[in-house]
Design a protein around this motif. Structure first.
Motif, PDB file in Angstrom:
ATOM      1  N   TRP A 150     -19.686 -36.438  25.181  1.00 55.33           N
ATOM      2  CA  TRP A 150     -19.946 -35.989  26.549  1.00 55.33           C
ATOM      3  C   TRP A 150     -21.148 -35.060  26.517  1.00 55.33           C
ATOM      4  O   TRP A 150     -21.217 -34.153  25.670  1.00 55.33           O
ATOM      5  N   TYR A 156     -22.318 -36.791  31.483  1.00 53.15           N
ATOM      6  CA  TYR A 156     -22.490 -38.160  31.044  1.00 53.15           C
ATOM      7  C   TYR A 156     -21.629 -38.448  29.825  1.00 53.15           C
ATOM      8  O   TYR A 156     -21.539 -37.624  28.909  1.00 53.15           O
ATOM      9  N   CYS A 157     -21.067 -39.635  29.807  1.00 53.69           N
ATOM     10  CA  CYS A 157     -20.379 -40.151  28.642  1.00 53.69           C
ATOM     11  C   CYS A 157     -21.375 -40.977  27.831  1.00 53.69           C
ATOM     12  O   CYS A 157     -22.237 -41.659  28.408  1.00 53.69           O
ATOM     13  N   SER A 197     -11.497 -38.914  27.371  1.00 54.88           N
ATOM     14  CA  SER A 197     -11.377 -37.894  28.413  1.00 54.88           C
ATOM     15  C   SER A 197     -11.968 -36.580  27.965  1.00 54.88           C
ATOM     16  O   SER A 197     -12.044 -36.287  26.767  1.00 54.88           O
ATOM     17  N   GLU A 233     -18.004 -43.290  34.037  1.00 58.68           N
ATOM     18  CA  GLU A 233     -17.357 -41.988  34.158  1.00 58.68           C
ATOM     19  C   GLU A 233     -16.680 -41.836  35.511  1.00 58.68           C
ATOM     20  O   GLU A 233     -17.091 -42.453  36.495  1.00 58.68           O
ATOM     21  N   CYS A 291     -13.895 -41.446  30.821  1.00 59.41           N
ATOM     22  CA  CYS A 291     -14.945 -42.416  30.519  1.00 59.41           C
ATOM     23  C   CYS A 291     -14.253 -43.699  30.093  1.00 59.41           C
ATOM     24  O   CYS A 291     -13.590 -43.735  29.050  1.00 59.41           O
ATOM     25  N   LEU A 350     -12.447 -35.200  33.184  1.00 65.84           N
ATOM     26  CA  LEU A 350     -13.368 -36.327  33.298  1.00 65.84           C
ATOM     27  C   LEU A 350     -12.856 -37.473  32.433  1.00 65.84           C
ATOM     28  O   LEU A 350     -12.308 -37.241  31.347  1.00 65.84           O
ATOM     29  N   THR A 399     -21.295 -38.243  36.226  1.00 63.09           N
ATOM     30  CA  THR A 399     -20.425 -37.750  37.290  1.00 63.09           C
ATOM     31  C   THR A 399     -20.711 -36.266  37.479  1.00 63.09           C
ATOM     32  O   THR A 399     -20.837 -35.522  36.507  1.00 63.09           O
TER      33      THR A 399
END
Length: 122
Positions: free
Chosen positions: A35, A93-94, A78, A5, A21, A19, A117
């Motif tokens: 996510w 988190y992804c 994303s 991420e 990933c 964000l 992230t």
């Protein structure tokens, strides 16, 4: 599949963040991508997911504000977050899984996770 991420940071209330990933392999045909976010002391919460056919799912708390998307050619998923509120602050988190029921957004269904992230809204 390995996931990384990026894109977290600090933003003012009402602001936006994207964000990303990055996956180590192509995921659009095989993996549900999701996510999730976590605040210490609380359960990990599903935020959004995108299925292999492009169908998207969102938690009620982020509907209309967050958008999940895939760039299959770049192996990137994303999460565009707009109208951010302090309660959106969390580690994001992804996650990926071949067999997850994508629409349920259950963290226990996902086998592969990134390192996270941080997003801080104030």
């Amino acid at each position: 599949v390995q996931l990384v991420e990026s894109g977290g940071g600090s933003v003012q209330t009402g602001g936006s963040l994207r964000l990303s990933c990055a996956a180590s392999e192509y995921t659009n045909n095989n993996y549900c991508m999701g996510w999730f976010r976590h605040v210490p002391g609380k359960e990990r919460e599903g935020v959004a997911s995108i299925d292999t056919d492009g169908t998207t799912f969102y938690a009620d708390s982020v509907k209309g504000r967050f958008t999940i998307s895939r760039d299959a050619g770049k192996r990137i998923v994303s999460l565009l977050m707009t109208s951010l509120q302090p309660e959106d602050s969390a580690m994001y988190y992804c996650a990926a899984d071949r067999d997850a029921w994508c629409g349920l957004l259950r963290h226990a269904d996902f086998a592969h996770w990134g390192q996270g992230t941080q997003v801080t809204v104030s």
